[in-house]
Design a protein around this motif. Structure first.
Motif, PDB file in Angstrom:
ATOM      1  N   ALA A  56       1.787   1.450   0.343  1.00 23.37           N
ATOM      2  CA  ALA A  56       1.835   0.014   0.070  1.00 23.37           C
ATOM      3  C   ALA A  56       1.343  -0.745   1.293  1.00 23.37           C
ATOM      4  O   ALA A  56       1.566  -0.343   2.441  1.00 23.37           O
ATOM      5  N   ALA A  57       0.661  -1.842   1.044  1.00 26.26           N
ATOM      6  CA  ALA A  57       0.170  -2.704   2.116  1.00 26.26           C
ATOM      7  C   ALA A  57       0.199  -4.143   1.620  1.00 26.26           C
ATOM      8  O   ALA A  57       0.245  -4.396   0.414  1.00 26.26           O
ATOM      9  N   ARG A  58       0.168  -5.062   2.544  1.00 27.57           N
ATOM     10  CA  ARG A  58       0.182  -6.485   2.177  1.00 27.57           C
ATOM     11  C   ARG A  58      -1.131  -7.110   2.621  1.00 27.57           C
ATOM     12  O   ARG A  58      -1.473  -7.108   3.811  1.00 27.57           O
ATOM     13  N   ARG A  59      -1.865  -7.634   1.646  1.00 30.14           N
ATOM     14  CA  ARG A  59      -3.147  -8.274   1.966  1.00 30.14           C
ATOM     15  C   ARG A  59      -2.909  -9.712   2.397  1.00 30.14           C
ATOM     16  O   ARG A  59      -2.129 -10.445   1.777  1.00 30.14           O
ATOM     17  N   LEU A  60      -3.581 -10.107   3.480  1.00 29.74           N
ATOM     18  CA  LEU A  60      -3.436 -11.457   4.022  1.00 29.74           C
ATOM     19  C   LEU A  60      -4.687 -12.269   3.758  1.00 29.74           C
ATOM     20  O   LEU A  60      -5.796 -11.718   3.643  1.00 29.74           O
ATOM     21  N   ASP A  61      -4.524 -13.585   3.663  1.00 27.44           N
ATOM     22  CA  ASP A  61      -5.693 -14.445   3.500  1.00 27.44           C
ATOM     23  C   ASP A  61      -6.276 -14.776   4.874  1.00 27.44           C
ATOM     24  O   ASP A  61      -5.823 -14.265   5.907  1.00 27.44           O
ATOM     25  N   GLU A  62      -7.261 -15.649   4.896  1.00 25.00           N
ATOM     26  CA  GLU A  62      -7.943 -15.954   6.151  1.00 25.00           C
ATOM     27  C   GLU A  62      -7.048 -16.668   7.154  1.00 25.00           C
ATOM     28  O   GLU A  62      -7.378 -16.758   8.355  1.00 25.00           O
ATOM     29  N   HIS A  63      -5.912 -17.190   6.687  1.00 28.18           N
ATOM     30  CA  HIS A  63      -4.976 -17.870   7.581  1.00 28.18           C
ATOM     31  C   HIS A  63      -3.826 -16.962   8.024  1.00 28.18           C
ATOM     32  O   HIS A  63      -2.900 -17.411   8.705  1.00 28.18           O
ATOM     33  N   GLY A  64      -3.879 -15.690   7.628  1.00 25.96           N
ATOM     34  CA  GLY A  64      -2.834 -14.758   7.997  1.00 25.96           C
ATOM     35  C   GLY A  64      -1.592 -14.839   7.121  1.00 25.96           C
ATOM     36  O   GLY A  64      -0.554 -14.270   7.462  1.00 25.96           O
ATOM     37  N   VAL A  65      -1.724 -15.517   5.986  1.00 20.27           N
ATOM     38  CA  VAL A  65      -0.601 -15.633   5.042  1.00 20.27           C
ATOM     39  C   VAL A  65      -0.750 -14.576   3.963  1.00 20.27           C
ATOM     40  O   VAL A  65      -1.857 -14.325   3.467  1.00 20.27           O
ATOM     41  N   ALA A  66       0.350 -13.937   3.602  1.00 22.00           N
ATOM     42  CA  ALA A  66       0.298 -12.887   2.583  1.00 22.00           C
ATOM     43  C   ALA A  66      -0.194 -13.458   1.253  1.00 22.00           C
ATOM     44  O   ALA A  66       0.212 -14.549   0.850  1.00 22.00           O
ATOM     45  N   GLU A  67      -1.043 -12.679   0.563  1.00 18.54           N
ATOM     46  CA  GLU A  67      -1.537 -13.138  -0.735  1.00 18.54           C
ATOM     47  C   GLU A  67      -1.361 -12.106  -1.841  1.00 18.54           C
ATOM     48  O   GLU A  67      -1.473 -12.447  -3.015  1.00 18.54           O
ATOM     49  N   ALA A  68      -1.066 -10.857  -1.495  1.00 20.42           N
ATOM     50  CA  ALA A  68      -0.849  -9.846  -2.542  1.00 20.42           C
ATOM     51  C   ALA A  68      -0.180  -8.616  -1.948  1.00 20.42           C
ATOM     52  O   ALA A  68      -0.371  -8.284  -0.768  1.00 20.42           O
ATOM     53  N   GLU A  69       0.617  -7.953  -2.792  1.00 15.01           N
ATOM     54  CA  GLU A  69       1.224  -6.661  -2.462  1.00 15.01           C
ATOM     55  C   GLU A  69       0.325  -5.603  -3.104  1.00 15.01           C
ATOM     56  O   GLU A  69       0.157  -5.587  -4.333  1.00 15.01           O
ATOM     57  N   ILE A  70      -0.264  -4.752  -2.290  1.00 11.16           N
ATOM     58  CA  ILE A  70      -1.202  -3.746  -2.792  1.00 11.16           C
ATOM     59  C   ILE A  70      -0.520  -2.386  -2.787  1.00 11.16           C
ATOM     60  O   ILE A  70       0.011  -1.949  -1.761  1.00 11.16           O
TER      61      ILE A  70
END
Length: 442
Positions: free
Chosen positions: A364-378
């Protein structure tokens, strides 16, 4: 930190009977069929968050490590199983030498999770891994539920301190675990001395209404408390008339009185009146503590009130309406034989309805957006994409039967604050909604 860290003696009884009977009968049948030594992978996850919740909180991991380490069958336990004729002789002989010698990976304590997140992964033979199901779920379901409620209350309270006061509202042992989970979720202190002793959580407490009623007058009660605990104590002012009690409290303790506690009535209205009265009496630094069946919504409603701290009991230790996280422990992969190096193949329950699962050993990993905020659990079963390598969530907890991830409780607490702050702002809304992150399988 636990008492072992402090150099204090701690009883560590076996956790082997914190289980359901069918774990042991499955073991016996697997030993007979020759499948007990097949390498297996079990995962802990939840199919959904409690209704309306935006995120979950992993809590109890440290207690799981203790439970796994102390999961063994001594002569007393074996005698009980033998006397009840629950297991046959060969199975009892097998259990006599049992120690978990496999591996456990998981989200570190304090991390947040979402539907489908592989919160914990247990790898070993089927025999050793299946035995841990009930005790792991028992701990994680309870502690994570309390921690999630505590986290929401922490958000609602902002910078104001939170006191855990729920020991009398639950089982005496559950109360200690609840105090620990509440601390991970953002509470500052506990009234439960067993939790303070076991986990080094700061403790608080002064007096109850019974102490006031014991004395001939409220003034006598306040005088006795101040003479014993000092002027910085907290005086309970709602036994009779709040206005008169506040006046008496300041007269007895002086303008440097530490705090007054309000435990009933319209807390919003009374807090404003008490603040005004305290200021008029010169007790401008005296704090106001409120209790009385608070939950995250009641705490949020008092955000504009002159309240300095909250004490929470029943709603906290019962998960604020959600006393379990509905976590499950499912076999997701197993070898076709017990031969060394036999490859794993995915397995999964495919029954009708919602009780299905996804097979395969997962990362499992957490994808971040360009601002470093989480956007999805992968969540995936194949190779980890390079861009997610540094954002993987699972860490080794037990390696070849040895615990490798002990840490102070404050580390889990700090981790939770960091994880929560990395979520989208909508995660902190108390209104009902969907999980703040989607779970994507790849």
């Amino acid at each position: 930190m636990n008492t072992a860290d402090l150099g204090l003696p701690v009883a560590v009884p076996s956790t082997a009977l914190f289980t359901d009977q069918y774990e042991l009968t499955m073991l016996q049948a697997a030993l007979r069929s020759g499948t007990a030594d097949r390498r297996s992978v079990f995962e802990v996850f939840t199919r959904r968050l409690p209704e309306g919740r935006r995120y979950g909180v992993v809590a109890g991991t440290g207690r799981v490590l203790d439970a796994v380490e102390n999961f063994h069958f001594d002569e007393t336990i074996l005698g009980f199983l033998r006397e009840r004729a629950i297991l046959d002789g060969p199975t009892l002989d097998w259990l006599a030498d049992f120690r978990f010698r496999g591996d456990i990976w998981g989200y570190p304590e304090g991390e947040v999770y979402f539907p489908g997140s592989p919160i914990m992964r247990v790898e070993g033979t089927f025999a050793e891994a299946v035995l841990l199901e009930t005790v792991i779920l028992s701990i994680l379901n309870h502690d994570s539920a309390v921690a999630a409620a505590a986290s929401r209350m922490s958000v609602a309270a902002g910078a104001r301190p939170l006191m855990e006061m729920g020991a009398r509202r639950t089982h005496e042992l559950a109360a200690v675990a609840a105090s620990r989970a509440a601390y991970v979720g953002g509470f500052h202190t506990t009234s439960d001395l067993a939790a303070g002793f076991r986990y080094n959580i700061p403790t608080v407490g002064t007096s109850a209404h019974a102490f006031t009623l014991l004395h001939d007058t409220e003034r006598d009660a306040f005088t006795a408390q101040v003479q014993t605990l000092g002027g910085g104590t907290t005086l309970l002012v709602d036994t009779f008339d709040v206005t008169e009690a506040v006046r008496t409290a300041v007269e007895v303790a002086g303008p440097d009185l530490g705090a007054v506690r309000i435990d009933s009535g319209d807390l919003l209205l009374i807090a404003h009146r008490v603040r005004q009265q305290l200021d008029e009496l010169g007790a401008t630094k005296t704090k106001i503590v409120v209790t009385s069946d608070l939950d995250e919504y009641a705490i949020a409603s008092l955000a504009a009130a002159p309240v300095d701290a909250y004490g929470v009991g029943t709603q906290l230790v019962t998960g604020s309406g959600h006393p379990t996280c509905s976590m499950v422990y499912k076999l997701v992969a197993r070898a076709d034989s017990d031969a060394p190096g036999a490859p794993l193949r995915p397995v999964a329950k495919k029954s009708m309805g919602a009780k299905t699962s996804v097979g395969g050993r997962k990362w499992a990993a957490r994808r971040l957006d360009e601002h470093g905020v989480a956007e999805a659990e992968i969540v995936g079963t194949g190779p980890v994409p390079p861009e997610l390598t540094d954002h993987q969530l699972q860490v080794p907890l037990v390696s070849a039967g040895t615990v490798v991830a002990r840490e102070p409780l404050d580390a889990a607490r700090d981790r939770h604050f960091a994880a929560r702050s990395g979520l989208p702002l909508s995660a902190t809304q108390l209104s009902r909604g969907e999980p703040v992150l989607p779970t994507e399988y790849i």
